[in-house]
Design a protein around this motif. Structure first.
Motif, PDB file in Angstrom:
ATOM      1  N   GLY A 161       0.356  -0.418  -4.644  1.00  0.00           N
ATOM      2  CA  GLY A 161       0.872  -0.952  -3.311  1.00  0.00           C
ATOM      3  C   GLY A 161       2.187  -1.489  -3.589  1.00  0.00           C
ATOM      4  O   GLY A 161       2.887  -1.627  -4.335  1.00  0.00           O
ATOM      5  N   ASN A 162       2.742  -1.553  -2.138  1.00  0.00           N
ATOM      6  CA  ASN A 162       4.048  -2.399  -2.256  1.00  0.00           C
ATOM      7  C   ASN A 162       4.139  -2.756  -0.650  1.00  0.00           C
ATOM      8  O   ASN A 162       3.165  -3.335  -0.237  1.00  0.00           O
ATOM      9  CB  ASN A 162       5.240  -1.266  -2.219  1.00  0.00           C
ATOM     10  CG  ASN A 162       4.947   0.076  -1.240  1.00  0.00           C
ATOM     11  OD1 ASN A 162       4.559  -0.090  -0.177  1.00  0.00           O
ATOM     12  ND2 ASN A 162       5.023   1.247  -1.720  1.00  0.00           N
ATOM     13  N   LEU A 166       4.642  -1.643   2.069  1.00  0.00           N
ATOM     14  CA  LEU A 166       4.209  -0.685   3.263  1.00  0.00           C
ATOM     15  C   LEU A 166       2.917  -0.271   2.872  1.00  0.00           C
ATOM     16  O   LEU A 166       2.417   0.542   3.855  1.00  0.00           O
ATOM     17  CB  LEU A 166       5.336   0.269   3.442  1.00  0.00           C
ATOM     18  CG  LEU A 166       6.823  -0.093   3.930  1.00  0.00           C
ATOM     19  CD1 LEU A 166       7.506   1.139   4.101  1.00  0.00           C
ATOM     20  CD2 LEU A 166       6.588  -0.563   5.330  1.00  0.00           C
ATOM     21  N   ARG A 167       2.303  -0.105   1.631  1.00  0.00           N
ATOM     22  CA  ARG A 167       1.034   0.564   1.175  1.00  0.00           C
ATOM     23  C   ARG A 167       0.076  -0.401   0.459  1.00  0.00           C
ATOM     24  O   ARG A 167       0.600  -1.074  -0.337  1.00  0.00           O
ATOM     25  CB  ARG A 167       1.534   1.744   0.796  1.00  0.00           C
ATOM     26  CG  ARG A 167       0.239   2.720   0.652  1.00  0.00           C
ATOM     27  CD  ARG A 167       0.220   3.654   1.728  1.00  0.00           C
ATOM     28  NE  ARG A 167      -0.856   4.358   1.722  1.00  0.00           N
ATOM     29  CZ  ARG A 167      -0.814   6.048   1.112  1.00  0.00           C
ATOM     30  NH1 ARG A 167       0.396   6.380   0.774  1.00  0.00           N
ATOM     31  NH2 ARG A 167      -1.722   6.472   1.155  1.00  0.00           N
ATOM     32  N   TRP A 168      -1.036  -0.180   0.936  1.00  0.00           N
ATOM     33  CA  TRP A 168      -2.322  -0.963   0.102  1.00  0.00           C
ATOM     34  C   TRP A 168      -3.106  -0.167  -0.194  1.00  0.00           C
ATOM     35  O   TRP A 168      -3.873   0.279   0.724  1.00  0.00           O
ATOM     36  CB  TRP A 168      -2.791  -2.259   1.045  1.00  0.00           C
ATOM     37  CG  TRP A 168      -1.774  -3.358   1.078  1.00  0.00           C
ATOM     38  CD1 TRP A 168      -2.010  -4.582   0.704  1.00  0.00           C
ATOM     39  CD2 TRP A 168      -0.682  -3.284   2.214  1.00  0.00           C
ATOM     40  NE1 TRP A 168      -0.961  -5.329   0.937  1.00  0.00           N
ATOM     41  CE2 TRP A 168      -0.283  -4.845   1.881  1.00  0.00           C
ATOM     42  CE3 TRP A 168      -0.167  -2.550   3.011  1.00  0.00           C
ATOM     43  CZ2 TRP A 168       0.933  -5.189   2.647  1.00  0.00           C
ATOM     44  CZ3 TRP A 168       0.760  -3.021   3.788  1.00  0.00           C
ATOM     45  CH2 TRP A 168       1.698  -4.359   3.410  1.00  0.00           C
ATOM     46  N   GLN A 169      -3.624   0.188  -1.320  1.00  0.00           N
ATOM     47  CA  GLN A 169      -4.642   0.934  -1.847  1.00  0.00           C
ATOM     48  C   GLN A 169      -5.671   0.372  -2.829  1.00  0.00           C
ATOM     49  O   GLN A 169      -5.054  -0.126  -3.950  1.00  0.00           O
ATOM     50  CB  GLN A 169      -4.183   2.301  -2.469  1.00  0.00           C
ATOM     51  CG  GLN A 169      -3.291   3.289  -1.472  1.00  0.00           C
ATOM     52  CD  GLN A 169      -2.780   4.379  -1.905  1.00  0.00           C
ATOM     53  OE1 GLN A 169      -1.838   4.377  -2.899  1.00  0.00           O
ATOM     54  NE2 GLN A 169      -3.268   5.549  -1.609  1.00  0.00           N
ATOM     55  N   ASP A 219      -7.479   2.313   2.150  1.00  0.00           N
ATOM     56  CA  ASP A 219      -5.889   2.720   2.357  1.00  0.00           C
ATOM     57  C   ASP A 219      -5.386   2.124   3.410  1.00  0.00           C
ATOM     58  O   ASP A 219      -5.668   2.426   4.774  1.00  0.00           O
ATOM     59  CB  ASP A 219      -5.980   4.206   2.619  1.00  0.00           C
ATOM     60  CG  ASP A 219      -4.681   4.884   2.341  1.00  0.00           C
ATOM     61  OD1 ASP A 219      -3.619   4.234   2.181  1.00  0.00           O
ATOM     62  OD2 ASP A 219      -4.426   6.199   2.550  1.00  0.00           O
ATOM     63  N   ARG A 268      -1.833   0.743   5.587  1.00  0.00           N
ATOM     64  CA  ARG A 268      -0.287   1.149   5.724  1.00  0.00           C
ATOM     65  C   ARG A 268       0.159   0.112   6.947  1.00  0.00           C
ATOM     66  O   ARG A 268      -0.231  -0.101   8.086  1.00  0.00           O
ATOM     67  CB  ARG A 268      -0.257   2.602   6.521  1.00  0.00           C
ATOM     68  CG  ARG A 268      -0.790   3.615   5.396  1.00  0.00           C
ATOM     69  CD  ARG A 268      -0.641   4.895   5.951  1.00  0.00           C
ATOM     70  NE  ARG A 268      -1.436   5.933   5.115  1.00  0.00           N
ATOM     71  CZ  ARG A 268      -0.787   6.685   4.352  1.00  0.00           C
ATOM     72  NH1 ARG A 268       0.595   6.998   4.353  1.00  0.00           N
ATOM     73  NH2 ARG A 268      -1.480   7.639   3.674  1.00  0.00           N
ATOM     74  N   THR A 273     -11.344   3.751  10.592  1.00  0.00           N
ATOM     75  CA  THR A 273     -10.083   3.292  10.637  1.00  0.00           C
ATOM     76  C   THR A 273     -10.189   2.501  11.614  1.00  0.00           C
ATOM     77  O   THR A 273     -10.338   2.502  12.520  1.00  0.00           O
ATOM     78  CB  THR A 273      -9.319   4.334  10.839  1.00  0.00           C
ATOM     79  OG1 THR A 273      -9.328   5.420   9.684  1.00  0.00           O
ATOM     80  CG2 THR A 273      -7.725   3.704  10.640  1.00  0.00           C
TER      81      THR A 273
END
Length: 329
Positions: A249-250, A252-255, A268, A270, A316
């Motif tokens: 991730g970063n 903006l994104r977590w996986q 996932d 965002r 979600t």
């Protein structure tokens, strides 16, 4: 009777000594202060009908000049963050009680209630309908009982209801049975880097998920680790090392992907909207906070859970919390 009381006292003294290392005995209570360098408590309340989210946090930070607290209130929508370093915090080591008062800033927290005042913002909530942690070890699995780790994590309330008021400036929100999540973290302080997420608003599904990861340190041993906890109704799944759990991730994104022979969990996340709230991070030994914790209060998180290859949940949440942070080396 004297012999029995002596044995009980010896047991209590052992548990107290053991907890001061940061570790908990199986079936212990992680909520009271352990007496480590940093003890943290966190609450997250959301209301899907209005899209409102409230985050509150406080800590007991040890320092030679006296204990002090990192405290914050964050609200969505509105982008509100109020934070403070409050002197004179008192966190009990036998029961869940955290209190501090300095000027107009107030902390009064227990298992059933939270009142926090920071500047022009106040949280005054009561909690009920608690879903308690059902497992012998905490959120970190067997690592919850390993002494002297730099950080411990425990999601102690995987569901519940919050009612009361939250005020910021001239605006007041009233909550009746809003969805509640609570967790603890403690140890030597925050790790050099970390990632975190939580969600419980998956439509009508009675589901709660939380994950936490970062650089774990024990002497010369250093390794990035991540743990995932999912509650599906009355069923709680926890996947932590030595099971296979990966994070990419970063900002903006977590996986997250977590596997055991039986279960496969995928997350996932965002970051969306106007950007994250910036929350305080304590530096206990320096007696100050730094603003290096970036948390989306209303992000998107998809959760998929498979058991023996069959999907048992796929949903979600549009009101997820997603966080990334770091501190100076």
């Amino acid at each position: 009777m004297d012999v029995v009381e002596s044995v009980l006292n010896t047991g209590r003294q052992f548990v107290s000594f053991y907890r001061r290392t940061g570790a908990d005995v199986p079936f212990g209570d992680p909520l009271p202060s352990h007496g480590t360098e940093m003890e943290g408590w966190f609450w997250r309340i959301s209301e899907p009908d209005t899209g409102r989210v409230v985050v509150a946090l406080c800590s007991e930070n040890r320092h030679p000049e006296g204990e002090w607290s990192t405290a914050a209130i964050a609200l969505h929508p509105g982008g509100v963050v109020r934070s403070a370093a409050i002197d004179g915090v008192r966190a009990d080591r036998t029961e869940f009680s955290v209190k501090a008062e300095s000027g107009e800033d107030v902390i009064d927290a227990s298992r059933e209630r939270l009142r926090m005042v920071i500047g022009d913002s106040e949280v005054d909530l009561k909690f009920d309908d608690e879903f308690r942690w059902p497992k012998p070890f905490g959120g970190g699995g067997v690592f919850s009982s390993v002494p002297f780790l730099n950080q411990y994590w425990h999601p102690y309330r995987l569901g519940g209801k919050a009612s009361g008021t939250v005020t910021s400036g001239d605006e007041q929100w009233t909550f009746t049975d809003a969805t509640l999540y609570c967790e603890r973290n403690w140890g030597a302080g925050f790790p050099l880097r970390w990632w975190w997420g939580q969600a419980h608003d998956f439509g009508d599904a009675d589901v709660c998920v939380a994950f936490s990861g970062g650089l774990l340190e024990l002497g010369p041993f250093k390794r990035d680790v991540t743990g995932v906890v999912v509650r599906l109704g009355n069923r709680v799944l926890r996947i932590t090392p030595p099971a296979l759990v990966s994070y990419t991730g970063n900002d903006l994104r977590w996986q997250i992907e977590a596997r055991t022979p039986r279960f496969h969990i995928e997350l996932d996340g965002r970051g969306v909207g106007d950007g994250p709230h910036v929350l305080p991070v304590p530096l206990p030994g320096e007696r100050r906070n730094i603003d290096t914790d970036y948390e989306y209060l209303a992000a998107t998180l998809r959760l998929t859970v498979r058991e023996w290859g069959r999907t048992i949940f796929d949903g979600t949440s549009e009101l997820a919390g997603l966080e990334i942070g770091s501190r100076p080396a």
